[in-house]
Scaffold this active site. Structure first.
Site, PDB file in Angstrom:
ATOM      1  N   THR A 147       0.872  -1.184   0.000  1.00  0.00           N
ATOM      2  CA  THR A 147       0.000   0.000   0.000  1.00  0.00           C
ATOM      3  C   THR A 147       0.909   1.234   0.000  1.00  0.00           C
ATOM      4  O   THR A 147       1.333   1.685  -1.040  1.00  0.00           O
ATOM      5  CB  THR A 147      -0.974  -0.003   1.190  1.00  0.00           C
ATOM      6  OG1 THR A 147      -0.251  -0.286   2.397  1.00  0.00           O
ATOM      7  CG2 THR A 147      -2.060  -1.050   0.998  1.00  0.00           C
ATOM      8  N   LYS A 173       3.807  -6.993   4.104  1.00  0.00           N
ATOM      9  CA  LYS A 173       3.585  -5.612   3.707  1.00  0.00           C
ATOM     10  C   LYS A 173       3.294  -4.813   4.970  1.00  0.00           C
ATOM     11  O   LYS A 173       2.749  -5.324   5.950  1.00  0.00           O
ATOM     12  CB  LYS A 173       2.439  -5.471   2.701  1.00  0.00           C
ATOM     13  CG  LYS A 173       1.043  -5.819   3.189  1.00  0.00           C
ATOM     14  CD  LYS A 173       0.305  -4.791   4.009  1.00  0.00           C
ATOM     15  CE  LYS A 173       0.273  -3.439   3.349  1.00  0.00           C
ATOM     16  NZ  LYS A 173      -0.405  -2.425   4.243  1.00  0.00           N
ATOM     17  N   THR A 184      -1.194  -2.473  10.503  1.00  0.00           N
ATOM     18  CA  THR A 184      -1.805  -2.651   9.193  1.00  0.00           C
ATOM     19  C   THR A 184      -0.795  -3.391   8.336  1.00  0.00           C
ATOM     20  O   THR A 184      -0.234  -2.875   7.385  1.00  0.00           O
ATOM     21  CB  THR A 184      -2.242  -1.338   8.543  1.00  0.00           C
ATOM     22  OG1 THR A 184      -2.896  -1.649   7.324  1.00  0.00           O
ATOM     23  CG2 THR A 184      -1.099  -0.390   8.307  1.00  0.00           C
ATOM     24  N   GLU A 270       6.610   4.827   7.153  1.00  0.00           N
ATOM     25  CA  GLU A 270       6.139   5.962   6.360  1.00  0.00           C
ATOM     26  C   GLU A 270       6.912   7.237   6.705  1.00  0.00           C
ATOM     27  O   GLU A 270       6.849   7.727   7.830  1.00  0.00           O
ATOM     28  CB  GLU A 270       4.642   6.182   6.587  1.00  0.00           C
ATOM     29  CG  GLU A 270       3.786   5.097   5.969  1.00  0.00           C
ATOM     30  CD  GLU A 270       2.313   5.273   6.235  1.00  0.00           C
ATOM     31  OE1 GLU A 270       1.518   4.607   5.563  1.00  0.00           O
ATOM     32  OE2 GLU A 270       1.936   6.069   7.135  1.00  0.00           O
ATOM     33  N   ASN A 392      -0.221  10.818   5.124  1.00  0.00           N
ATOM     34  CA  ASN A 392      -1.436  10.427   5.839  1.00  0.00           C
ATOM     35  C   ASN A 392      -2.527  11.485   5.908  1.00  0.00           C
ATOM     36  O   ASN A 392      -3.596  11.217   6.447  1.00  0.00           O
ATOM     37  CB  ASN A 392      -1.068   9.988   7.259  1.00  0.00           C
ATOM     38  CG  ASN A 392      -0.423   8.629   7.267  1.00  0.00           C
ATOM     39  OD1 ASN A 392      -1.102   7.610   7.116  1.00  0.00           O
ATOM     40  ND2 ASN A 392       0.887   8.573   7.405  1.00  0.00           N
TER      41      ASN A 392
END
Length: 393
Positions: A147, A173, A184, A270, A392
């Protein structure tokens, strides 16, 4: 990157674009076992969990798996009864193509919470996946799982059981919404070893506790966390259990694969550009040590300080103080790598420049000694930069 990696015997995989994401981006993956495989799984502990997690939990009771089908882009979470039907339909369509029971299919989704799955694209994608399934498709499969990941994540271990070669290949992932219990993140572990079901479940849980449950990127726990392990026995060894001669070899290799995948997730956090290991020793118990380590690792004040190469040890003292761990302020020592910043709860007198030098590295450790007992724990995390916000918002 992974073009030379092959799956364990008896497994195939594929990754394709089904049109769930923008045109041309891979968004569906398949892992297929030629024969029924023993299955184990560990899932999110979030009280709000996605439809595929609910379906996988039910299917795990069956104990046997032929395939894992997943999509990225849409999480199928908070989608009510319609979402459950969609997850079951994914399993049923894959089972129809294989000729097995729907309970032998595990389904996973990751992406945006709320939207319903486009079942027309999903079902067409499943057919396309089966047409593309090959032992060589490791790269495409790992890419289809992504993602906000910037790179695919695959780990391999090769061992010998009873003198026969056995392989373990794991996919993962995850880059954001990462904090135990899991995040996640999705991970699939395949092996051609034969393993008894209860032993595989226990070994997977222990491996997850020391890997995926030891990482934190942003302190957020997801609705879709899933780790699945499939052991199909194609290496033709006797079924392993905790009493087997080679059990320790297998469990160590399983743990290695999970740990390597977990570290890849943190390194791909991230917007992150620093990998930080938080170690706590001298706690009243292992549980206390973990509480303190998690408090430091999850503190946004610490994460932003690390991003700015600002060695603010006061924020670390603050975090361990508000954690659930027993802390005696006057006993606390804090080190940045081997450079002591805090001695007995107060500034050590080290030059600020020496601490800045440590925090300027892309990989460093925060070592904390509470000097109360023997408890120890470690958590792996990263910094938080402006790029995290951009990804985000």
């Amino acid at each position: 990157m992974f073009s030379e990696i092959h799956l364990p015997k008896g497994f195939k995989c594929a990754g394709i674009s089904a049109g769930i994401k923008p045109t041309g981006v891979k968004d569906m993956a398949l892992i297929l076992s030629d024969e029924p495989a023993c299955a184990a799984g560990v899932f999110t502990t979030n009280q709000v969990c996605a439809a595929p997690v609910k379906v996988c939990r039910e299917h795990l009771k069956y104990g046997v798996a032929r395939a894992i089908v997943m999509n990225s882009g849409i999480a199928n979470a908070c989608t009510g009864a319609e979402g459950i039907v969609a997850a079951k339909d994914m399993a049923a369509e894959a089972a129809r193509l294989i000729g097995c029971a729907p309970q032998e299919i595990f389904v996973c989704s990751t992406g945006k919470i709320g939207p319903q799955l486009p079942l027309d694209k999903i079902e067409a994608g499943i057919a396309k996946l089966f047409d593309a399934a090959l032992i060589e498709n490791v790269q495409e499969t790992a890419e289809a799982m992504m993602t906000t990941d910037t790179r695919p994540k695959v780990s391999v271990a090769e061992i010998e059981i009873e003198g026969r070669p056995v392989k373990i290949v794991g996919f993962a992932k995850g880059a954001g919404m990462i904090e135990p219990n899991m995040a996640t993140m999705l991970s699939y572990i395949t092996t051609d070893a034969a393993v008894e079901r209860s032993a595989l479940q226990s070994a997977l849980k222990r491996a997850v506790d020391q890997s995926f449950n030891r990482i934190s990127i942003d302190g957020d726990q997801s609705t879709n966390d899933t780790v699945l392990a499939l052991a199909n026995g194609a290496a033709e060894t006797r079924p392993l259990n905790e009493a087997s001669h080679d059990w320790c070899v297998f469990e160590q290799a399983l743990g290695q694969v999970c740990f390597e995948l977990a570290m890849m997730i943190v390194h791909d956090g991230e917007g992150a550009d620093k990998f930080v290991t938080v170690r706590v020793a001298g706690a009243a118990s292992a549980e206390d040590a973990e509480w303190a380590a998690r408090a430091v690792a999850n503190s946004m004040l610490n994460k932003t300080a690390w991003a700015g190469t600002y060695p603010d040890w006061g924020r670390i003292m603050d975090a361990i103080g508000y954690s659930k761990a027993k802390v005696v302020e006057e006993k606390v020592d804090i080190f940045y790598d081997d450079t002591q910043a805090v001695a007995g709860g107060c500034r050590s007198g080290v030059a600020q420049e020496d601490l800045i030098k440590v925090v300027s590295q892309t990989d460093f450790a925060i070592n904390i000694n509470l000097r109360i007992g023997e408890g120890e724990a470690v958590v792996y995390t990263c910094n938080c930069t402006e790029e995290y916000v951009r990804i985000n918002y």
